[in-house]
Design a protein around this motif. Structure first.
Motif, mmCIF file in Angstrom:
data_model
loop_
_atom_site.group_PDB
_atom_site.id
_atom_site.type_symbol
_atom_site.label_atom_id
_atom_site.label_comp_id
_atom_site.label_asym_id
_atom_site.label_seq_id
_atom_site.Cartn_x
_atom_site.Cartn_y
_atom_site.Cartn_z
ATOM 1 N N ALA A 73 -1.587 8.990 5.490
ATOM 2 C CA ALA A 73 -2.617 7.450 6.037
ATOM 3 C C ALA A 73 -2.022 6.244 5.558
ATOM 4 C CB ALA A 73 -4.033 7.800 5.492
ATOM 5 N N ARG A 91 -3.049 2.731 6.281
ATOM 6 C CA ARG A 91 -4.124 2.085 6.318
ATOM 7 C C ARG A 91 -3.541 0.488 6.849
ATOM 8 N NH1 ARG A 91 -4.988 5.632 2.426
ATOM 9 N NH2 ARG A 91 -7.047 7.597 2.940
ATOM 10 N N ASP A 135 0.582 -1.065 0.009
ATOM 11 C CA ASP A 135 0.002 -0.161 -0.273
ATOM 12 C C ASP A 135 0.992 1.271 0.535
ATOM 13 O OD1 ASP A 135 -2.398 -1.275 -0.098
ATOM 14 O OD2 ASP A 135 -2.428 -1.984 2.139
#
Length: 392
Positions: A267, A269, A175
């Protein structure tokens, strides 16, 4: 975990307990073995055995270790049984590194107990125990190299910072986050191995190369990004700035604050990984024994810093850095999906903890403190015997 594996673990735990118990307590070992065999449910039998092991093993180990400590200190006089544990504790706290090794070993074993109760694959237990052996081997090898002089420390710090930057630029990604390097099918997190060592070493040896290394590490944490490790930088360097500020600490703190701010922008996540993240909470949902094993293992990680703070006033900055580093790792694991150090699955934190012990003084006695350098390299630590002797 298969039924047969649980029974084998029960048998192994009972054998270990009986091998450790002194003669006077051997009947307890046989009673535990018989009681566990009489419990039809394999999970309940395993929990009963582990609980009994936690209750009797400290007394058994204390009895065995007393014979080791009695001879070096010239203790040939019989003492009341109540003083046995205190004799061992007093001998251990005079050797911060040896105390750290005891705490690390105990924490790994508690984490192994948690994973056994949680039904983790047997491979996970082997990885953690293997990482413990690797960490101790590396610690002893580096302890020998440290006696050769201070010249190697600057190069080592720069190499570690370079490894962190290389991980951020070329490491395996998930990610968009690059924190890992895969080796032999295992995911290794270099920041958990190298950053604690760099920070604790920086607490006792501050110069331009060491500062450049910390700044480079801060850049790497921003690039990866790794919010937990960036927070570790900020917490540790803030503590050092409060304890003993200088231009090197201030420069490193400014870079770490900017790095942490950069990690907050992006972010994070990544989901929680079983047996790795959020186990401080999930372990109590599983069973009280599992939760106490995880909590107890985490508390052991900061024991060397607490004892060092109380005993060694002249080396408090070192112990503050050590405690801040591992408190930050525990705090990150409690607040987000970050690896639970040492007690969770993963060898990186285990090796990192072992290596960070290298920057602790070997002895915390008044004589050692009086001769210790105020701000020396790892290589300038008092030459008071090899680590293997301290362990004995």
């Amino acid at each position: 975990m298969s039924i047969g594996l649980r029974r084998r673990l029960i048998d192994l735990a009972c054998r270990a307990l009986q091998a450790t118990l002194p003669t006077a307590l051997q009947p307890w070992g046989w009673a535990i073995r018989c009681e566990a065999a009489a419990i039809p449910d394999d999970s309940k039998a395993l929990l009963f055995t582990l609980g009994s092991l936690c209750g009797l093993m400290p007394r058994a180990v204390a009895s065995r270790l007393l014979t080791i400590f009695a001879s070096p200190v010239g203790d040939h006089v019989s003492r009341p049984e109540g003083s046995t544990i205190m004799n061992i504790v007093n001998a251990a706290i005079r050797r911060p590194r040896a105390l750290g090794i005891v705490c690390l070993t105990s924490a790994v074993l508690l984490g192994t107990a948690y994973m056994a109760i949680a039904g983790a694959p047997m491979r996970y237990l082997g990885v953690n125990l293997g990482a413990l052996i690797i960490g101790f081997t590396m610690l002893m090898l580096l302890e020998r190299a440290a006696r050769s002089g201070q010249g190697w420390t600057d190069g080592a710090s720069l190499m570690m910072a370079g490894a962190l930057l290389a991980t951020a630029l070329f490491g395996s990604q998930a990610d968009g986050i690059a924190r890992w390097v895969y080796w032999g099918g295992l995911a290794i997190q270099p920041s958990l191995i190298l950053l604690p060592t760099m920070l604790v070493a920086f607490s006792r040896f501050r110069n331009v190369p060491a500062t450049v290394s910390i700044v480079a590490a801060a850049v790497a944490m921003a690039l990866q990004p790794d919010r937990a490790m960036a927070a570790m930088l900020v917490i540790c360097l803030t503590a050092l700035a409060v304890m003993r500020p200088d231009r090197h600490v201030c420069a490193a703190l400014a870079a770490s604050a900017a790095s942490f701010a950069a990690t907050l922008i992006r972010a994070d996540r990544l989901p929680a990984v079983p047996y790795v993240d959020q186990i401080l909470y999930s372990s109590f949902d599983l069973h009280a024994v599992a939760g106490l094993a995880v909590l107890g293992g985490l508390m052991l990680l900061v024991v060397p810093s607490v004892i060092g703070w109380r005993r060694a006033a002249q080396s408090r900055a070192i112990y503050v850095a050590f405690g801040a580093v591992w408190f930050a790792a525990i705090l990150a694991a409690a607040l987000g999906n970050y690896p639970t150090p040492v007690v969770g699955y993963g060898g990186s934190a285990i090796i990192g903890y072992a290596l960070s012990l290298l920057a602790l003084p070997k002895f915390s006695s008044a004589n050692a403190l009086a001769t210790a350098p105020k701000c020396g390299a790892i290589g300038e630590m008092p030459t008071d015997g090899p680590l293997s002797v301290a362990l004995a």
